[in-house]
Design a protein around this motif. Structure first.
Motif, PDB file in Angstrom:
ATOM      1  N   VAL A 182     -27.536 172.293  19.466  1.00  0.00           N
ATOM      2  CA  VAL A 182     -27.299 173.253  20.533  1.00  0.00           C
ATOM      3  C   VAL A 182     -26.399 174.360  20.016  1.00  0.00           C
ATOM      4  O   VAL A 182     -25.617 174.165  19.067  1.00  0.00           O
ATOM      5  N   CYS A 183     -26.495 175.542  20.636  1.00  0.00           N
ATOM      6  CA  CYS A 183     -25.575 176.663  20.404  1.00  0.00           C
ATOM      7  C   CYS A 183     -24.940 177.047  21.736  1.00  0.00           C
ATOM      8  O   CYS A 183     -25.632 177.109  22.764  1.00  0.00           O
ATOM      9  N   ILE A 184     -23.638 177.289  21.709  1.00  0.00           N
ATOM     10  CA  ILE A 184     -22.939 177.730  22.927  1.00  0.00           C
ATOM     11  C   ILE A 184     -22.178 179.012  22.615  1.00  0.00           C
ATOM     12  O   ILE A 184     -21.812 179.284  21.471  1.00  0.00           O
ATOM     13  N   TRP A 185     -22.029 179.827  23.676  1.00  0.00           N
ATOM     14  CA  TRP A 185     -21.121 180.964  23.630  1.00  0.00           C
ATOM     15  C   TRP A 185     -19.975 180.658  24.592  1.00  0.00           C
ATOM     16  O   TRP A 185     -20.196 180.193  25.711  1.00  0.00           O
ATOM     17  N   ALA A 186     -18.758 180.902  24.179  1.00  0.00           N
ATOM     18  CA  ALA A 186     -17.572 180.750  25.033  1.00  0.00           C
ATOM     19  C   ALA A 186     -16.907 182.113  25.169  1.00  0.00           C
ATOM     20  O   ALA A 186     -16.707 182.811  24.174  1.00  0.00           O
ATOM     21  N   ASN A 187     -16.604 182.492  26.392  1.00  0.00           N
ATOM     22  CA  ASN A 187     -16.108 183.845  26.634  1.00  0.00           C
ATOM     23  C   ASN A 187     -15.108 183.854  27.783  1.00  0.00           C
ATOM     24  O   ASN A 187     -15.192 183.050  28.709  1.00  0.00           O
TER      25      ASN A 187
END
Length: 592
Positions: free
Chosen positions: A181-186
């Motif tokens: 999986v790939c996640i973006w955290a912002n």
């Protein structure tokens, strides 16, 4: 990439071109992450988040093989990475390929939006249950708050956040298959800061009691949340403070008839300060009120409240230079007059208790006795009226004189005793504060100093000065002076004038040669000086000689001698002895 809903990128006002600042979000990707395994990144920070209410962060997840809720994202708020942290985890919803809607890319189900009080309540619950702080709590899995799962390990502190960690976890599943999986955290942020209103008040009193003296008093009180307009949230007070003090400066001699000639100045003061912290000193992000509610025994609850408070009491009482002055200035001075003596006494103490110290006790005693006598000048010149030495060349013999009494004698004895006792708190096997097994620390200084001064003008040309200073240590037994045997031991040592530690004495003779009494040399002045100094310092005790505790490693003696001659020549006076040069030095003024 799409900006999270509700946010706009900041403009760069320092650039001549129209551009916007980057979001500085982070992307994390894992491939074939095993079951019950995790990967994370961290950043060292230095934050104080104690005054904020909610913590928030946007999360986006995408994967070709992983389904919704099969992977978890977690956030750790750490004092350190592995032993003291709060952890928030949330199951991830996957965004379909080709999505352009900001809410599909940043789904509401993935957003961390947690009341920070939930973390505090979880730690308080663990403490009330006396659970092991070295294991994650709850041990059977995270506690659910909406979609958030929260856990606590150790004693993290929101007021001192030194690291933050963002990671991906593959939870235990039936298929036990690895996941990718790939996640973006912002936009990791806090909001809803504490707006508790604080207040402070000061009151002071200054009262003059006619010619008796002055009395001053003041009271200060401030509550949690008080701060100046320019203060940041983290700079506002986090305790409730109450202070008051009263002091008086009085002339007690006003209670006696003026004909007694007494001078009795007195200064007394009393100060007390109580600081009640808003947060528990043992758990700095848990309020003291919540910690006290977790204690069932009322007596134990009151005891712990007193331990958490910082209480300080200061007292002082001074009588400085008590003496009697002469009412009749023409009265004859005698060496045994009470007016030659003056007395001083000073006492002060500090009594403090806090979360770090069960007791801090400081006591200071000072006493002084002074004697100063200056007899009336008495000079004997036996040949002053003799006509046999009228010649200028015999003037030196005619002016022979001497003084049979000293010009001044003074003596001062100072006693200075300081006592400090510090009793620190310890922790027992149940993690409770106790002083059992913790020995107090004592600091003691007891000195006896004597100073002697003698000034004697042996004649008008010859003067003598002598000074001596003796510093002695009055030894005290170990521990507190709480028995008659220890008190008598100190009393005997004081009556023996203590153990001499340093002794210094100086003798100085100054003689002005009688060259001004001889006509041929009266234009020359010359002084002879003779100074000697002697000092003695006691050596340290020999720690290897247990049989004789008074054995020392040797004392140190020093002495020096200084002889000097200083002179001054008056050439104008020499020239005036020659008639021609005298006329040139004193020309006749012409009349207008």
């Amino acid at each position: 990439y799409v900006v999270p809903p509700g946010f706009r990128r900041d403009r760069d006002n320092t650039s001549t071109l129209e551009r916007r600042l980057n979001e500085q979000s982070i992307e994390l990707c894992v491939e074939d992450l095993p079951d019950r395994d995790a990967r994370a990144v961290f950043k060292n920070v230095d934050f104080d988040l104690i005054n904020y209410g909610r913590i928030k962060m946007f999360l986006h997840a995408e994967s070709q093989t992983t389904q919704d809720d099969e992977m978890l994202a977690f956030l750790r708020i750490c004092t350190d990475f592995t032993q003291n942290y709060y952890e928030i985890q949330i199951p991830l919803k996957m965004t379909p390929d080709g999505s352009t809607d900001p809410r599909e890319i940043w789904p509401l189900e993935n957003e961390i939006d947690l009341d920070i009080d939930a973390l505090y309540q979880l730690k308080s619950l663990r403490n009330r249950l006396n659970a092991d702080i070295n294991l994650p709590f709850p041990q059977d899995g995270p506690q659910m708050v909406d979609r958030h799962g929260i856990r606590v390990l150790g004693n993290p502190d929101m007021s001192t956040v030194y690291a933050m960690m963002i990671g991906i976890r593959n939870p235990e599943s039936l298929d036990a298959a690895p996941k990718s999986v790939c996640i973006w955290a912002n936009e990791l942020r806090v909001s809803d800061f504490d707006q508790t209103n604080g207040w402070a008040a000061n009151a002071s009193l200054n009262m003059k009691l006619a010619d008796l003296g002055n009395v001053t008093a003041s009271v200060r009180h401030s509550t949690f949340g008080f701060g100046a307009i320019q203060d940041r949230i983290s700079q506002r007070t986090r305790e409730e403070t109450t202070e008051f003090d009263v002091s008086a400066s009085l002339s007690l001699d006003k209670f006696f008839p003026e004909k007694f000639g007494l001078q009795i100045p007195m200064f007394a003061s009393y100060q007390k300060a109580t600081i009640t912290p808003q947060f528990d000193p043992r758990d700095p992000d848990i309020t003291l009120e919540n910690s006290l509610e977790s204690i069932a025994d009322p007596d134990e609850r009151e005891r712990y409240k007193k331990i958490a408070q910082d209480n300080t009491t200061r007292r002082s009482l001074n009588f400085t230079n008590i003496r009697k002055v002469k009412i009749n200035p023409d009265a004859k001075s005698r060496f045994y007059d009470i007016e030659n003596f003056s007395f001083t006494y000073a006492f002060s103490d500090i009594n403090r208790s806090s979360y770090q110290m069960e007791t801090y006790l400081y006591k200071s005693y000072k006493g002084a006795l002074s004697y100063n006598f200056s007899p009336k000048e008495w000079t004997v010149a036996p040949l002053q009226n003799s006509q046999a030495f009228s010649s200028p060349y015999l003037q030196m013999i005619k002016d022979i004189n001497f003084s049979p009494v000293p010009s001044n004698f003074s003596f001062r004895a100072d006693v200075d005793r300081r006592f400090v006792k510090t009793q620190l708190w310890g922790v027992d096997e149940n993690n409770n504060l106790t002083i059992n097994g913790i020995e107090p620390n004592f600091e003691k200084i007891f000195t006896f100093t004597r100073v002697y001064n003698l000034r004697w003008n042996l004649s008008r040309k010859l003067s003598l000065y002598y000074s001596a200073r003796a510093l002695a240590i009055v030894e005290e037994p170990e521990g507190e002076r709480d028995t008659n045997e220890k008190r008598n031991q100190v009393k005997d040592n004081l009556l023996d004038l203590g153990r001499l530690k340093n002794f210094d004495q100086t003798l100085a003779l100054n003689y002005r040669l009688p060259l001004d009494k001889i006509p041929f040399t009266d234009w020359i002045n010359a002084d002879l000086g003779y100074h000697i100094n002697y000092s003695w310092a006691a050596g340290a005790f020999n720690p290897f000689n247990e049989a004789n505790q008074k054995d020392t490693l040797g004392n140190v003696i020093q002495n020096n001698r200084d002889r000097n001659v200083t002179s001054r020549v008056d050439l104008v006076k020499l020239y005036n002895k020659i008639t021609l040069l005298k006329d040139l030095n004193q020309p006749t003024r012409s009349r207008p």
